[in-house]
Design a protein around this motif. Structure first.
Motif, PDB file in Angstrom:
ATOM      1  N   SER A 107      -3.150  44.902  19.015  1.00 56.86           N
ATOM      2  CA  SER A 107      -4.486  44.547  18.555  1.00 56.86           C
ATOM      3  C   SER A 107      -4.447  43.186  17.857  1.00 56.86           C
ATOM      4  CB  SER A 107      -4.971  45.622  17.578  1.00 56.86           C
ATOM      5  OG  SER A 107      -6.284  45.355  17.192  1.00 56.86           O
ATOM      6  N   PRO A 153      -6.796  39.747  15.998  1.00 50.13           N
ATOM      7  CA  PRO A 153      -8.067  39.281  15.436  1.00 50.13           C
ATOM      8  C   PRO A 153      -8.912  38.620  16.534  1.00 50.13           C
ATOM      9  CG  PRO A 153      -6.228  38.570  14.065  1.00 50.13           C
ATOM     10  CD  PRO A 153      -5.651  39.119  15.335  1.00 50.13           C
ATOM     11  N   GLN A 199      -1.102  41.977   8.926  1.00 48.75           N
ATOM     12  CA  GLN A 199      -2.353  42.252   9.618  1.00 48.75           C
ATOM     13  C   GLN A 199      -2.927  43.576   9.149  1.00 48.75           C
ATOM     14  OE1 GLN A 199      -2.383  41.021  13.681  1.00 48.75           O
ATOM     15  NE2 GLN A 199      -3.713  42.718  14.276  1.00 48.75           N
ATOM     16  N   CYS A 200      -4.256  43.617   9.046  1.00 48.74           N
ATOM     17  CA  CYS A 200      -4.922  44.846   8.636  1.00 48.74           C
ATOM     18  C   CYS A 200      -6.331  44.859   9.242  1.00 48.74           C
ATOM     19  CB  CYS A 200      -4.990  44.946   7.115  1.00 48.74           C
ATOM     20  SG  CYS A 200      -5.982  43.661   6.362  1.00 48.74           S
ATOM     21  N   THR A 201      -7.041  45.936   9.009  1.00 42.73           N
ATOM     22  CA  THR A 201      -8.423  46.040   9.455  1.00 42.73           C
ATOM     23  C   THR A 201      -9.330  45.781   8.269  1.00 42.73           C
ATOM     24  OG1 THR A 201      -7.790  47.670  11.105  1.00 42.73           O
ATOM     25  CG2 THR A 201     -10.126  47.544  10.549  1.00 42.73           C
ATOM     26  N   GLU A 205     -12.614  44.759  11.847  1.00 41.56           N
ATOM     27  CA  GLU A 205     -11.962  43.700  12.618  1.00 41.56           C
ATOM     28  C   GLU A 205     -10.532  43.531  12.125  1.00 41.56           C
ATOM     29  OE1 GLU A 205     -13.889  39.940  12.896  1.00 41.56           O
ATOM     30  OE2 GLU A 205     -15.859  40.805  13.199  1.00 41.56           O
ATOM     31  N   GLN A 206      -9.682  43.051  13.021  1.00 38.66           N
ATOM     32  CA  GLN A 206      -8.327  42.715  12.621  1.00 38.66           C
ATOM     33  C   GLN A 206      -8.369  41.370  11.894  1.00 38.66           C
ATOM     34  OE1 GLN A 206      -5.310  44.629  13.194  1.00 38.66           O
ATOM     35  NE2 GLN A 206      -7.071  46.001  13.254  1.00 38.66           N
TER      36      GLN A 206
END
Length: 138
Positions: A9, A11, A92-94, A98-99
């Motif tokens: 996944s 952004p 990275q995170c949500t 969204e990423q």
């Protein structure tokens, strides 16, 4: 978001474009700093300077070039290096479905690397580039 070249996944394309731009403008300024160091000190080596990280380059700026420039360039480069480190050492995170990247400061306070953060970083690099052009004199 996914791309054909990875199943991971990612952004949004806009976010990745800003992230790529941020890295490119920093790299451009880093090379410009080295160019200015070499202009002021013929004893320095481009090959050695290219391998230095931000901290040793900051010391070179302070000691070789900008001791007579009210440290504005040094201060701006230091600020940019700190921001760059937060970008590079991020995770990275949500965020809002969204990423996105997130990081933490030296006091362990976590924060998101938003589009606004990236745009601010790019703007600060543009200001540094202007300062370096003025210092170089042409």
């Amino acid at each position: 978001m996914y791309e054909s070249y990875t199943r991971q996944s990612l952004p949004s394309k806009e976010y990745r474009e800003l992230l790529g731009t941020a890295i490119c403008v920093f790299n451009s300024n880093n090379a410009f700093i080295i160019e200015n160091i070499l202009m002021c000190d013929n004893n320095e080596s481009w090959y050695k300077l290219m391998d230095k990280t931000c901290m040793p380059l900051q010391e070179k700026i302070k000691n070789i070039i900008f001791k007579d420039s009210n440290n504005k360039i040094y201060d701006q480069f230091k600020k940019i290096c700190e921001m760059r480190n937060r970008i590079v050492h991020s995770f990275q995170c949500t965020y809002k479905n969204e990423q996105i990247l997130a990081t933490k400061d030296k006091q362990n306070k976590q924060f998101y690397i938003t589009k606004e953060y990236l745009l601010d970083f790019i703007k600060k690099n543009e200001q540094l580039s202007d300062m370096l052009h003025n210092f170089r004199g042409f």
